[in-house]
Design an enzyme around this catalytic site. Structure first.
Site, short mmCIF file in Angstrom:
data_model
loop_
_atom_site.label_atom_id
_atom_site.label_comp_id
_atom_site.label_asym_id
_atom_site.label_seq_id
_atom_site.Cartn_x
_atom_site.Cartn_y
_atom_site.Cartn_z
N SER A 161 0.84 -1.20 0.00
CA SER A 161 0.00 0.00 0.00
C SER A 161 0.87 1.24 0.00
O SER A 161 2.01 1.21 0.51
CB SER A 161 -0.91 0.02 1.23
OG SER A 161 -1.53 1.29 1.40
N TYR A 174 -1.80 -0.26 10.44
CA TYR A 174 -1.94 -0.72 9.05
C TYR A 174 -0.69 -0.35 8.26
O TYR A 174 -0.15 -1.18 7.52
CB TYR A 174 -3.18 -0.09 8.42
CG TYR A 174 -3.34 -0.41 6.95
CD1 TYR A 174 -3.83 -1.64 6.54
CD2 TYR A 174 -3.00 0.53 5.96
CE1 TYR A 174 -3.98 -1.95 5.19
CE2 TYR A 174 -3.15 0.24 4.62
CZ TYR A 174 -3.63 -1.00 4.24
OH TYR A 174 -3.77 -1.30 2.90
#
Length: 266
Positions: A161, A174
């Site tokens: 990501s 995250y």
């Protein structure tokens, strides 16, 4: 966003099947990026194993792919469970043959400010985004090495990501899990590249997928929805198109790291 597999296959039937003869594994294949990637790989001629927990969705996707002329094998599996992943690898080998393309896509985003102490969410992200990736690599790298040794293309693609190194408040855990995936990918390339296995790390920005629907913290969910309304997102098919291009290059060509952003996202 609904994914129409039949239209995906129809749109690419004239490509000359650039992945014909290849056997692919896609994790997190029951929706979003995983479903789009699996559909595109099948459209390009690969036989695709669909791995995820939701068996009903996998079966429906496999039926769509088959109806459009592709071949897909649904395999219900929790990628955080070592025994289940090992069993899945055995099933795929027995049914489809030697795997030479793995897309490590399964993941979850559960943002919240760190002082809220949502430790269950932290553990879930670590288990799936990090441990799950490790389990899949452990299970399928021997097949990738065997493919490369036989002179065939061999690809490991990890979906990380943009959060791996772009700072967003509330996304600390995250981001840490995705930074781990990015670094893991870089080191794996150093280990495997010299043995003929291409390793690619893809870092998407905002994607229109079910990832947002899993957010359990109300404040984080509201902020994410507001951001998604303000910034046009990528579609899952956009990532599938780019990934299909990458793995169809000659074996000598490897793009180690690629960031894919919506045009409007800073």
């Amino acid at each position: 966003m609904a994914h129409n597999t039949s239209s995906t296959v129809a749109a690419h039937t004239g490509t000359g099947s650039p992945l014909a003869g290849r056997v692919a594994v896609v994790t997190g294949a029951s929706s979003g990026i995983g479903a789009a990637v699996a559909s595109r790989l099948a459209a390009d001629g690969a036989r695709v194993a669909l791995l995820a927990r939701r068996a009903d969705r996998l079966s429906a996707l496999a039926e769509e792919i088959a109806a459009a002329g592709g071949e897909a094998l649904p395999v219900a599996v929790d990628v955080t469970d070592a025994d289940q992943v090992s069993a899945a690898a055995e099933t795929v080998a027995a049914r489809l043959g030697r795997v030479d393309l793995v897309v490590n896509n399964a993941g979850v985003a559960l943002p919240s400010m760190i002082d809220k102490g949502r430790t269950d969410d932290w553990q879930r992200m670590i288990d799936l985004n990090v441990t799950g990736v490790l389990r899949v690599v452990h299970a399928f790298v021997p097949a990738l090495l065997a493919a490369a040794e036989a002179g065939a293309p061999a690809d490991l693609v990890n979906i990380s990501s943009v959060s791996a190194d772009v700072i967003y408040p509330g996304w600390a855990v995250y981001a840490a899990t995705k930074a781990a995936v990015t670094q893991f990918s870089a080191t794996l390339r150093a280990e495997l590249g010299g043995r003929g296995v291409r390793v690619t790390n893809i870092e998407p920005g905002m994607v229109d997928s079910e990832l947002r629907e899993n957010v359990s913290d109300p404040e984080a969910k509201a902020a994410l929805d507001e951001f998604a309304e303000a910034v046009p997102s990528l579609e899952a098919g956009d990532l599938a198109d780019v990934l299909a291009f990458l793995v169809s290059r000659p074996s000598r060509v490897n793009l180690p790291k690629l960031r894919i952003m919506p045009t409007w996202q800073a």
